[in-house]
Design an enzyme around this catalytic site. Structure first.
Site, PDB file in Angstrom:
ATOM      1  N   ARG A 164       0.711  -1.259  -0.064  1.00  0.00           N
ATOM      2  CA  ARG A 164      -0.045   0.024  -0.005  1.00  0.00           C
ATOM      3  C   ARG A 164       0.813   1.195  -0.137  1.00  0.00           C
ATOM      4  O   ARG A 164       0.407   2.231   0.633  1.00  0.00           O
ATOM      5  CB  ARG A 164      -1.028   0.000   1.305  1.00  0.00           C
ATOM      6  CG  ARG A 164      -2.037  -1.253   1.196  1.00  0.00           C
ATOM      7  CD  ARG A 164      -3.274  -1.078   2.018  1.00  0.00           C
ATOM      8  NE  ARG A 164      -4.028  -2.079   1.834  1.00  0.00           N
ATOM      9  CZ  ARG A 164      -3.806  -3.078   2.541  1.00  0.00           C
ATOM     10  NH1 ARG A 164      -2.868  -3.520   3.331  1.00  0.00           N
ATOM     11  NH2 ARG A 164      -4.544  -4.527   2.126  1.00  0.00           N
ATOM     12  N   LYS A 192       3.718  11.390 -10.874  1.00  0.00           N
ATOM     13  CA  LYS A 192       2.852  10.622 -11.859  1.00  0.00           C
ATOM     14  C   LYS A 192       3.598   9.292 -12.049  1.00  0.00           C
ATOM     15  O   LYS A 192       4.964   9.574 -12.192  1.00  0.00           O
ATOM     16  CB  LYS A 192       2.683  11.283 -12.996  1.00  0.00           C
ATOM     17  CG  LYS A 192       1.664  12.461 -13.046  1.00  0.00           C
ATOM     18  CD  LYS A 192       1.405  12.999 -14.361  1.00  0.00           C
ATOM     19  CE  LYS A 192       0.289  14.150 -14.371  1.00  0.00           C
ATOM     20  NZ  LYS A 192       0.015  14.680 -15.652  1.00  0.00           N
ATOM     21  N   GLU A 210      11.663  19.647 -23.484  1.00  0.00           N
ATOM     22  CA  GLU A 210      10.732  19.817 -21.896  1.00  0.00           C
ATOM     23  C   GLU A 210      11.442  20.768 -21.400  1.00  0.00           C
ATOM     24  O   GLU A 210      10.562  21.489 -20.669  1.00  0.00           O
ATOM     25  CB  GLU A 210      10.608  18.540 -21.346  1.00  0.00           C
ATOM     26  CG  GLU A 210      10.267  17.313 -22.180  1.00  0.00           C
ATOM     27  CD  GLU A 210       8.606  17.154 -21.791  1.00  0.00           C
ATOM     28  OE1 GLU A 210       8.074  18.020 -21.215  1.00  0.00           O
ATOM     29  OE2 GLU A 210       8.036  16.223 -22.221  1.00  0.00           O
ATOM     30  N   LYS A 223       8.469  23.168 -12.483  1.00  0.00           N
ATOM     31  CA  LYS A 223       7.529  22.074 -12.272  1.00  0.00           C
ATOM     32  C   LYS A 223       7.225  21.959 -10.976  1.00  0.00           C
ATOM     33  O   LYS A 223       5.965  21.598 -10.638  1.00  0.00           O
ATOM     34  CB  LYS A 223       8.178  20.783 -13.005  1.00  0.00           C
ATOM     35  CG  LYS A 223       7.372  19.415 -12.680  1.00  0.00           C
ATOM     36  CD  LYS A 223       7.341  18.595 -13.509  1.00  0.00           C
ATOM     37  CE  LYS A 223       6.332  17.518 -13.590  1.00  0.00           C
ATOM     38  NZ  LYS A 223       6.154  16.459 -14.374  1.00  0.00           N
ATOM     39  N   GLU A 230      -3.446  17.413 -10.700  1.00  0.00           N
ATOM     40  CA  GLU A 230      -3.980  17.929 -12.226  1.00  0.00           C
ATOM     41  C   GLU A 230      -5.556  18.210 -12.215  1.00  0.00           C
ATOM     42  O   GLU A 230      -5.971  17.733 -13.079  1.00  0.00           O
ATOM     43  CB  GLU A 230      -3.541  16.894 -13.232  1.00  0.00           C
ATOM     44  CG  GLU A 230      -3.628  17.790 -14.548  1.00  0.00           C
ATOM     45  CD  GLU A 230      -2.946  16.961 -15.605  1.00  0.00           C
ATOM     46  OE1 GLU A 230      -1.817  16.300 -15.309  1.00  0.00           O
ATOM     47  OE2 GLU A 230      -3.273  16.657 -16.776  1.00  0.00           O
ATOM     48  N   ARG A 266      -1.799  22.108 -13.427  1.00  0.00           N
ATOM     49  CA  ARG A 266      -0.970  21.259 -13.800  1.00  0.00           C
ATOM     50  C   ARG A 266      -0.960  20.744 -15.247  1.00  0.00           C
ATOM     51  O   ARG A 266      -0.223  20.379 -16.021  1.00  0.00           O
ATOM     52  CB  ARG A 266      -0.999  20.018 -12.799  1.00  0.00           C
ATOM     53  CG  ARG A 266       0.264  18.959 -13.124  1.00  0.00           C
ATOM     54  CD  ARG A 266       0.327  17.906 -12.207  1.00  0.00           C
ATOM     55  NE  ARG A 266       1.466  16.912 -12.280  1.00  0.00           N
ATOM     56  CZ  ARG A 266       2.069  16.151 -11.686  1.00  0.00           C
ATOM     57  NH1 ARG A 266       1.413  16.263 -10.433  1.00  0.00           N
ATOM     58  NH2 ARG A 266       2.914  15.368 -12.152  1.00  0.00           N
ATOM     59  N   ASN A 281       1.005  20.129 -19.982  1.00  0.00           N
ATOM     60  CA  ASN A 281       0.864  19.249 -21.131  1.00  0.00           C
ATOM     61  C   ASN A 281       0.971  20.118 -22.519  1.00  0.00           C
ATOM     62  O   ASN A 281       0.684  19.709 -23.703  1.00  0.00           O
ATOM     63  CB  ASN A 281      -0.404  18.655 -21.130  1.00  0.00           C
ATOM     64  CG  ASN A 281      -0.725  17.991 -20.061  1.00  0.00           C
ATOM     65  OD1 ASN A 281       0.463  17.156 -19.662  1.00  0.00           O
ATOM     66  ND2 ASN A 281      -1.869  17.897 -19.578  1.00  0.00           N
ATOM     67  N   HIS A 298       1.703  18.639 -25.994  1.00  0.00           N
ATOM     68  CA  HIS A 298       1.607  17.330 -25.787  1.00  0.00           C
ATOM     69  C   HIS A 298       0.198  16.678 -26.680  1.00  0.00           C
ATOM     70  O   HIS A 298       0.254  15.581 -27.055  1.00  0.00           O
ATOM     71  CB  HIS A 298       1.456  16.822 -24.224  1.00  0.00           C
ATOM     72  CG  HIS A 298       2.931  16.954 -23.661  1.00  0.00           C
ATOM     73  ND1 HIS A 298       3.563  18.098 -23.472  1.00  0.00           N
ATOM     74  CD2 HIS A 298       3.493  15.855 -23.061  1.00  0.00           C
ATOM     75  CE1 HIS A 298       4.708  17.666 -22.916  1.00  0.00           C
ATOM     76  NE2 HIS A 298       4.651  16.501 -22.526  1.00  0.00           N
ATOM     77  N   HIS A 312       1.542  14.014 -28.827  1.00  0.00           N
ATOM     78  CA  HIS A 312       0.796  12.593 -28.641  1.00  0.00           C
ATOM     79  C   HIS A 312       0.364  12.116 -29.742  1.00  0.00           C
ATOM     80  O   HIS A 312       0.416  10.795 -30.225  1.00  0.00           O
ATOM     81  CB  HIS A 312      -0.338  12.503 -27.412  1.00  0.00           C
ATOM     82  CG  HIS A 312       0.371  12.717 -26.277  1.00  0.00           C
ATOM     83  ND1 HIS A 312      -0.225  12.674 -25.029  1.00  0.00           N
ATOM     84  CD2 HIS A 312       1.602  12.342 -25.674  1.00  0.00           C
ATOM     85  CE1 HIS A 312       0.580  12.572 -23.982  1.00  0.00           C
ATOM     86  NE2 HIS A 312       1.752  12.290 -24.303  1.00  0.00           N
ATOM     87  N   HIS A 355       9.376  10.767 -27.720  1.00  0.00           N
ATOM     88  CA  HIS A 355       8.427  11.555 -27.171  1.00  0.00           C
ATOM     89  C   HIS A 355       8.560  13.356 -27.131  1.00  0.00           C
ATOM     90  O   HIS A 355       7.857  14.036 -27.569  1.00  0.00           O
ATOM     91  CB  HIS A 355       8.237  11.088 -25.735  1.00  0.00           C
ATOM     92  CG  HIS A 355       7.502  11.921 -24.941  1.00  0.00           C
ATOM     93  ND1 HIS A 355       5.997  12.223 -25.262  1.00  0.00           N
ATOM     94  CD2 HIS A 355       7.706  12.873 -23.904  1.00  0.00           C
ATOM     95  CE1 HIS A 355       5.484  13.070 -24.299  1.00  0.00           C
ATOM     96  NE2 HIS A 355       6.505  13.572 -23.562  1.00  0.00           N
TER      97      HIS A 355
HETATM   98  N1  GLY Z   1       4.528  15.597 -17.333  1.00  0.00           N
HETATM   99  C1  GLY Z   1       3.399  16.047 -16.975  1.00  0.00           C
HETATM  100  C2  GLY Z   1       3.074  16.146 -15.414  1.00  0.00           C
HETATM  101  O1  GLY Z   1       3.859  15.842 -14.675  1.00  0.00           O
HETATM  102  O2  GLY Z   1       2.015  16.644 -15.051  1.00  0.00           O
END
Ligand code: GLY
Length: 370
Positions: free
Chosen positions: A123, A145, A187, A228, A238, A242, A246, A249, A253, A268
Protein backbone atom coordinates in the site's frame (compact mmCIF):
# COMPACT_ATOMS: atom_id res chain seq x y z
CA UNK A 1 30.78 22.07 -9.32
CA UNK A 2 28.27 22.57 -6.59
CA UNK A 3 24.99 20.79 -6.12
CA UNK A 4 21.74 22.78 -6.44
CA UNK A 5 18.74 21.83 -4.29
CA UNK A 6 15.14 22.43 -5.37
CA UNK A 7 12.34 21.71 -2.92
CA UNK A 8 8.94 20.38 -3.97
CA UNK A 9 6.66 22.01 -1.37
CA UNK A 10 4.07 19.40 -0.55
CA UNK A 11 3.78 19.89 3.22
CA UNK A 12 4.61 16.73 5.14
CA UNK A 13 5.35 15.00 1.81
CA UNK A 14 7.80 17.71 0.67
CA UNK A 15 11.00 16.43 -0.90
CA UNK A 16 14.25 17.65 -2.35
CA UNK A 17 15.60 17.38 -5.87
CA UNK A 18 19.41 17.46 -5.78
CA UNK A 19 21.02 18.46 -9.10
CA UNK A 20 24.72 18.19 -9.88
CA UNK A 21 27.53 15.84 -10.89
CA UNK A 22 28.62 12.77 -8.91
CA UNK A 23 25.32 12.18 -7.08
CA UNK A 24 24.96 8.53 -8.11
CA UNK A 25 28.26 7.68 -6.41
CA UNK A 26 27.01 9.51 -3.28
CA UNK A 27 23.57 7.87 -3.42
CA UNK A 28 24.12 5.63 -0.38
CA UNK A 29 24.96 8.48 1.99
CA UNK A 30 22.27 10.83 0.57
CA UNK A 31 19.52 8.22 0.82
CA UNK A 32 20.61 7.13 4.29
CA UNK A 33 20.49 10.73 5.57
CA UNK A 34 16.81 10.95 4.59
CA UNK A 35 15.68 7.35 5.13
CA UNK A 36 18.07 6.14 7.85
CA UNK A 37 16.63 2.67 8.46
CA UNK A 38 15.40 1.81 4.98
CA UNK A 39 16.69 -1.25 3.17
CA UNK A 40 16.71 -0.79 -0.60
CA UNK A 41 15.93 -2.35 -3.97
CA UNK A 42 17.21 -0.73 -7.17
CA UNK A 43 15.14 -1.09 -10.35
CA UNK A 44 17.02 -0.34 -13.55
CA UNK A 45 17.35 -1.40 -17.20
CA UNK A 46 20.15 -3.26 -18.95
CA UNK A 47 21.61 -0.17 -20.67
CA UNK A 48 21.59 2.05 -17.59
CA UNK A 49 22.91 -0.80 -15.43
CA UNK A 50 26.00 -1.10 -17.63
CA UNK A 51 26.79 2.59 -17.18
CA UNK A 52 25.59 3.55 -13.68
CA UNK A 53 24.57 0.61 -11.49
CA UNK A 54 27.94 -0.21 -9.96
CA UNK A 55 28.64 3.16 -8.27
CA UNK A 56 25.13 3.24 -6.79
CA UNK A 57 25.39 -0.33 -5.46
CA UNK A 58 28.87 0.42 -4.05
CA UNK A 59 27.73 3.60 -2.31
CA UNK A 60 24.77 1.83 -0.70
CA UNK A 61 26.95 -1.13 0.31
CA UNK A 62 29.49 1.28 1.81
CA UNK A 63 26.84 2.56 4.24
CA UNK A 64 25.86 -1.01 5.17
CA UNK A 65 22.80 -1.16 2.93
CA UNK A 66 23.61 -3.68 0.14
CA UNK A 67 20.59 -3.41 -2.21
CA UNK A 68 18.56 -5.99 -4.10
CA UNK A 69 18.83 -5.26 -7.84
CA UNK A 70 16.04 -5.76 -10.39
CA UNK A 71 17.19 -5.32 -14.01
CA UNK A 72 14.72 -5.14 -16.89
CA UNK A 73 15.08 -4.84 -20.67
CA UNK A 74 15.45 -1.25 -21.92
CA UNK A 75 12.66 0.41 -23.91
CA UNK A 76 9.03 1.53 -23.84
CA UNK A 77 7.73 -2.08 -23.93
CA UNK A 78 8.98 -2.42 -20.36
CA UNK A 79 6.16 -0.10 -19.18
CA UNK A 80 3.82 -3.10 -19.11
CA UNK A 81 1.78 -5.25 -16.73
CA UNK A 82 4.26 -8.10 -17.08
CA UNK A 83 7.22 -5.93 -16.03
CA UNK A 84 5.15 -4.51 -13.18
CA UNK A 85 4.48 -8.06 -12.01
CA UNK A 86 8.20 -8.86 -12.13
CA UNK A 87 9.15 -5.75 -10.14
CA UNK A 88 6.41 -6.22 -7.54
CA UNK A 89 7.30 -9.90 -7.13
CA UNK A 90 11.01 -9.21 -6.70
CA UNK A 91 10.44 -6.41 -4.18
CA UNK A 92 8.32 -8.79 -2.11
CA UNK A 93 10.84 -11.63 -2.61
CA UNK A 94 13.57 -9.32 -1.23
CA UNK A 95 11.37 -9.00 1.90
CA UNK A 96 11.22 -5.23 1.79
CA UNK A 97 8.70 -3.55 4.11
CA UNK A 98 6.65 -0.40 3.65
CA UNK A 99 9.32 1.75 5.32
CA UNK A 100 12.02 0.44 2.99
CA UNK A 101 12.91 2.16 -0.27
CA UNK A 102 12.53 1.31 -3.93
CA UNK A 103 15.04 3.23 -6.07
CA UNK A 104 14.44 3.90 -9.78
CA UNK A 105 17.76 4.20 -11.64
CA UNK A 106 17.08 5.12 -15.26
CA UNK A 107 14.97 7.22 -17.63
CA UNK A 108 11.24 7.84 -17.73
CA UNK A 109 10.21 4.25 -18.42
CA UNK A 110 12.02 2.91 -15.35
CA UNK A 111 10.95 5.87 -13.19
CA UNK A 112 7.26 5.56 -14.08
CA UNK A 113 7.15 1.77 -13.72
CA UNK A 114 9.14 1.71 -10.46
CA UNK A 115 7.10 4.52 -8.93
CA UNK A 116 3.93 2.60 -9.70
CA UNK A 117 5.32 -0.57 -8.10
CA UNK A 118 6.45 1.43 -5.03
CA UNK A 119 2.99 3.02 -4.88
CA UNK A 120 1.12 -0.28 -4.70
CA UNK A 121 3.39 -2.80 -2.90
CA UNK A 122 2.38 -2.91 0.78
CA UNK A 123 0.00 0.00 0.00
CA UNK A 124 2.83 2.39 -0.71
CA UNK A 125 6.57 2.15 -0.05
CA UNK A 126 9.26 4.81 0.06
CA UNK A 127 10.41 5.73 -3.42
CA UNK A 128 13.62 7.41 -4.63
CA UNK A 129 14.17 8.65 -8.18
CA UNK A 130 17.67 8.59 -9.71
CA UNK A 131 16.89 9.86 -13.24
CA UNK A 132 19.62 9.33 -15.84
CA UNK A 133 18.09 11.02 -18.91
CA UNK A 134 17.51 14.77 -19.36
CA UNK A 135 13.81 14.18 -19.93
CA UNK A 136 13.51 12.26 -16.66
CA UNK A 137 15.59 14.85 -14.75
CA UNK A 138 13.43 17.81 -15.80
CA UNK A 139 10.02 16.16 -16.05
CA UNK A 140 9.06 12.59 -15.29
CA UNK A 141 11.06 12.10 -12.06
CA UNK A 142 9.41 15.14 -10.44
CA UNK A 143 5.77 15.39 -9.39
CA UNK A 144 4.71 11.86 -8.58
CA UNK A 145 3.01 10.71 -11.78
CA UNK A 146 3.73 6.99 -12.13
CA UNK A 147 2.35 4.26 -14.34
CA UNK A 148 2.49 1.86 -17.24
CA UNK A 149 1.00 1.75 -20.74
CA UNK A 150 -2.17 -0.06 -21.74
CA UNK A 151 -2.42 -1.65 -25.20
CA UNK A 152 -5.11 1.07 -25.67
CA UNK A 153 -2.82 4.00 -24.91
CA UNK A 154 0.20 5.37 -23.05
CA UNK A 155 0.23 6.00 -19.29
CA UNK A 156 -3.36 4.91 -18.81
CA UNK A 157 -2.70 2.83 -15.68
CA UNK A 158 -0.98 4.28 -12.64
CA UNK A 159 -1.11 6.21 -9.38
CA UNK A 160 0.20 9.48 -8.01
CA UNK A 161 3.06 8.52 -5.69
CA UNK A 162 5.60 11.19 -4.77
CA UNK A 163 9.25 10.24 -4.27
CA UNK A 164 11.07 10.98 -1.00
CA UNK A 165 14.13 12.24 -2.87
CA UNK A 166 15.28 12.87 -6.45
CA UNK A 167 19.00 12.62 -7.30
CA UNK A 168 19.57 14.19 -10.73
CA UNK A 169 23.20 13.35 -11.46
CA UNK A 170 24.10 15.68 -14.31
CA UNK A 171 27.24 13.63 -15.02
CA UNK A 172 24.96 10.82 -16.25
CA UNK A 173 23.95 13.07 -19.16
CA UNK A 174 27.50 13.15 -20.56
CA UNK A 175 26.99 9.71 -22.12
CA UNK A 176 23.49 10.36 -23.52
CA UNK A 177 23.19 10.19 -27.31
CA UNK A 178 22.72 13.70 -28.76
CA UNK A 179 19.27 12.87 -30.12
CA UNK A 180 18.08 11.80 -26.67
CA UNK A 181 19.56 14.91 -25.03
CA UNK A 182 17.82 17.13 -27.60
CA UNK A 183 14.51 15.37 -27.02
CA UNK A 184 14.81 16.08 -23.28
CA UNK A 185 15.72 19.68 -24.07
CA UNK A 186 12.26 20.16 -25.64
CA UNK A 187 10.79 19.76 -22.13
CA UNK A 188 13.31 22.31 -20.79
CA UNK A 189 12.23 24.87 -23.41
CA UNK A 190 8.61 24.04 -22.53
CA UNK A 191 8.97 25.60 -19.06
CA UNK A 192 10.06 28.89 -20.63
CA UNK A 193 7.14 28.80 -23.02
CA UNK A 194 4.57 28.02 -20.31
CA UNK A 195 5.18 31.01 -18.05
CA UNK A 196 8.90 31.90 -17.86
CA UNK A 197 9.68 34.06 -20.89
CA UNK A 198 12.97 35.24 -19.34
CA UNK A 199 14.08 31.62 -19.07
CA UNK A 200 13.23 31.07 -22.73
CA UNK A 201 15.30 34.14 -23.69
CA UNK A 202 18.15 32.80 -21.53
CA UNK A 203 17.92 29.45 -23.33
CA UNK A 204 18.04 31.18 -26.72
CA UNK A 205 21.32 32.77 -25.60
CA UNK A 206 22.84 29.86 -23.67
CA UNK A 207 21.58 26.63 -25.22
CA UNK A 208 25.01 25.71 -26.58
CA UNK A 209 26.48 25.77 -23.04
CA UNK A 210 23.49 23.72 -21.81
CA UNK A 211 24.30 21.11 -24.45
CA UNK A 212 28.04 21.11 -23.71
CA UNK A 213 27.59 20.62 -19.94
CA UNK A 214 28.83 22.47 -16.87
CA UNK A 215 27.15 25.24 -14.89
CA UNK A 216 24.67 26.29 -17.62
CA UNK A 217 23.34 22.74 -17.85
CA UNK A 218 22.84 22.54 -14.09
CA UNK A 219 21.13 25.95 -14.16
CA UNK A 220 18.75 24.87 -16.96
CA UNK A 221 17.81 21.67 -15.10
CA UNK A 222 17.36 23.55 -11.83
CA UNK A 223 15.14 26.20 -13.47
CA UNK A 224 13.08 23.44 -15.09
CA UNK A 225 12.68 21.58 -11.79
CA UNK A 226 11.73 24.83 -10.00
CA UNK A 227 9.10 25.51 -12.64
CA UNK A 228 7.69 22.00 -12.36
CA UNK A 229 7.87 22.00 -8.54
CA UNK A 230 5.84 25.26 -8.45
CA UNK A 231 3.08 23.80 -10.58
CA UNK A 232 3.01 20.48 -8.70
CA UNK A 233 2.90 22.23 -5.31
CA UNK A 234 -0.20 24.19 -6.33
CA UNK A 235 -2.00 21.43 -8.26
CA UNK A 236 -0.61 18.01 -7.37
CA UNK A 237 -3.49 16.00 -8.85
CA UNK A 238 -4.02 17.99 -12.07
CA UNK A 239 -7.38 19.50 -11.33
CA UNK A 240 -6.26 22.79 -12.86
CA UNK A 241 -2.91 24.43 -13.59
CA UNK A 242 -0.86 21.23 -13.82
CA UNK A 243 -2.43 20.71 -17.24
CA UNK A 244 -0.20 23.58 -18.45
CA UNK A 245 2.66 21.06 -18.34
CA UNK A 246 0.94 19.41 -21.30
CA UNK A 247 1.89 22.30 -23.62
CA UNK A 248 2.73 20.70 -26.96
CA UNK A 249 1.54 17.28 -25.80
CA UNK A 250 -1.85 17.14 -27.55
CA UNK A 251 -0.37 17.51 -31.03
CA UNK A 252 2.75 15.62 -29.89
CA UNK A 253 0.86 12.57 -28.60
CA UNK A 254 -1.19 12.45 -31.82
CA UNK A 255 2.00 12.46 -33.88
CA UNK A 256 3.53 9.74 -31.68
CA UNK A 257 0.42 7.61 -32.18
CA UNK A 258 0.36 8.39 -35.92
CA UNK A 259 3.94 7.09 -36.20
CA UNK A 260 3.01 3.96 -34.21
CA UNK A 261 5.40 4.97 -31.40
CA UNK A 262 8.28 4.12 -33.71
CA UNK A 263 11.24 5.76 -31.98
CA UNK A 264 13.27 5.63 -35.19
CA UNK A 265 10.82 8.21 -36.62
CA UNK A 266 9.78 10.21 -33.58
CA UNK A 267 10.57 10.07 -29.86
CA UNK A 268 8.39 11.71 -27.20
CA UNK A 269 10.44 14.90 -26.79
CA UNK A 270 10.54 15.42 -30.55
CA UNK A 271 6.76 15.07 -30.65
CA UNK A 272 6.56 17.68 -27.88
CA UNK A 273 8.87 20.01 -29.85
CA UNK A 274 6.68 19.82 -32.96
CA UNK A 275 3.60 20.02 -30.74
CA UNK A 276 4.82 23.22 -29.04
CA UNK A 277 5.56 24.84 -32.39
CA UNK A 278 2.08 23.81 -33.61
CA UNK A 279 0.42 25.11 -30.40
CA UNK A 280 2.05 28.52 -31.00
CA UNK A 281 1.18 28.51 -34.73
CA UNK A 282 -2.41 27.46 -33.88
CA UNK A 283 -2.68 30.25 -31.27
CA UNK A 284 -1.60 32.73 -33.94
CA UNK A 285 -4.19 31.31 -36.36
CA UNK A 286 -6.88 31.86 -33.71
CA UNK A 287 -5.62 35.48 -33.31
CA UNK A 288 -4.64 34.83 -29.71
CA UNK A 289 -0.93 35.52 -30.22
CA UNK A 290 1.39 37.08 -32.76
CA UNK A 291 2.81 34.89 -35.55
CA UNK A 292 6.19 36.38 -34.54
CA UNK A 293 6.07 34.35 -31.30
CA UNK A 294 5.48 31.13 -33.27
CA UNK A 295 8.35 32.06 -35.59
CA UNK A 296 10.62 32.63 -32.58
CA UNK A 297 9.75 29.26 -31.07
CA UNK A 298 10.33 27.53 -34.40
CA UNK A 299 13.66 29.31 -34.88
CA UNK A 300 14.91 28.14 -31.48
CA UNK A 301 13.83 24.53 -32.00
CA UNK A 302 15.49 24.56 -35.43
CA UNK A 303 18.68 26.09 -33.96
CA UNK A 304 19.08 23.28 -31.42
CA UNK A 305 18.41 20.65 -34.09
CA UNK A 306 14.93 19.60 -32.97
CA UNK A 307 12.14 18.90 -35.46
CA UNK A 308 9.56 21.73 -35.44
CA UNK A 309 7.06 20.91 -38.23
CA UNK A 310 5.26 17.75 -39.31
CA UNK A 311 7.29 17.48 -42.49
CA UNK A 312 10.42 16.99 -40.33
CA UNK A 313 9.13 13.51 -39.41
CA UNK A 314 10.61 10.91 -41.77
CA UNK A 315 8.08 8.80 -43.73
CA UNK A 316 4.42 9.36 -44.54
CA UNK A 317 1.91 10.75 -42.06
CA UNK A 318 -1.84 10.11 -42.13
CA UNK A 319 -4.13 12.87 -43.45
CA UNK A 320 -5.59 15.66 -41.30
CA UNK A 321 -8.81 13.75 -40.47
CA UNK A 322 -6.85 10.74 -39.27
CA UNK A 323 -4.55 12.99 -37.20
CA UNK A 324 -7.63 14.60 -35.67
CA UNK A 325 -8.89 11.13 -34.73
CA UNK A 326 -5.64 10.51 -32.87
CA UNK A 327 -6.19 13.78 -31.00
CA UNK A 328 -9.69 12.76 -30.00
CA UNK A 329 -8.44 9.37 -28.78
CA UNK A 330 -6.17 11.33 -26.43
CA UNK A 331 -8.88 13.68 -25.21
CA UNK A 332 -12.60 14.09 -24.86
CA UNK A 333 -14.51 16.14 -27.44
CA UNK A 334 -17.30 17.87 -25.59
CA UNK A 335 -20.05 19.26 -27.87
CA UNK A 336 -17.61 19.71 -30.75
CA UNK A 337 -15.00 21.51 -28.61
CA UNK A 338 -11.63 20.40 -27.19
CA UNK A 339 -9.29 21.52 -24.44
CA UNK A 340 -5.83 22.63 -25.58
CA UNK A 341 -2.90 24.46 -24.02
CA UNK A 342 -2.61 27.62 -26.12
CA UNK A 343 -0.74 30.88 -25.69
CA UNK A 344 -1.35 34.63 -25.70
CA UNK A 345 2.35 35.24 -26.30
CA UNK A 346 5.74 33.87 -25.40
CA UNK A 347 5.56 32.49 -21.85
CA UNK A 348 1.82 33.20 -21.57
CA UNK A 349 0.29 29.76 -21.98
CA UNK A 350 -3.21 29.06 -20.76
CA UNK A 351 -5.78 26.27 -20.70
CA UNK A 352 -8.26 26.84 -23.55
CA UNK A 353 -11.38 24.79 -22.92
CA UNK A 354 -13.57 25.56 -25.92
CA UNK A 355 -11.41 25.06 -28.97
CA UNK A 356 -13.74 24.24 -31.90
CA UNK A 357 -12.98 20.88 -33.49
CA UNK A 358 -13.55 22.48 -36.92
CA UNK A 359 -10.66 24.93 -36.27
CA UNK A 360 -8.36 22.08 -35.29
CA UNK A 361 -9.18 20.14 -38.45
CA UNK A 362 -8.68 23.17 -40.74
CA UNK A 363 -5.38 23.94 -39.04
CA UNK A 364 -4.17 20.35 -39.43
CA UNK A 365 -5.11 20.44 -43.14
CA UNK A 366 -3.09 23.62 -43.57
CA UNK A 367 -0.09 22.19 -41.68
CA UNK A 368 -0.18 18.91 -43.60
CA UNK A 369 0.24 20.91 -46.83
CA UNK A 370 2.97 23.22 -45.43
N1 GLY B 1 4.60 15.42 -17.32
C1 GLY B 1 3.46 16.18 -16.96
C2 GLY B 1 3.14 16.15 -15.50
O1 GLY B 1 3.93 15.65 -14.71
O2 GLY B 1 2.10 16.59 -15.11
Amino acid sequence: MSVVTVEVGLGDRAYEILIGPGLIARGGELIQQRLPKARCAIVTDENVAAAHLEPLVESLTAVGNAPAVITLPAGEKTKSFSSLETVVDQIIAARLERGDAVIALGGGVIGDLTGFAAGIVRRGMNFVQVPTSLLAQVDSSVGGKTGINSPRGKNLIGVFHQPKLVLADTGALDTLPLREFRAGYAEVAKYGLIDRPDFFTWLEQNWQEVFSGGAARIEAIAQSCRAKADVVARDEFETGDRALLNLGHTFGHALEAATAYDGARLVHGEGVAIGMALAHRFSARLNLASPDDAARVEAHLRAVGLPWRMSDIPGDLPDADALFNYITQDKKVSRGALTFILTRGLGQSFIAKDVPASEVISFLKEQRQG
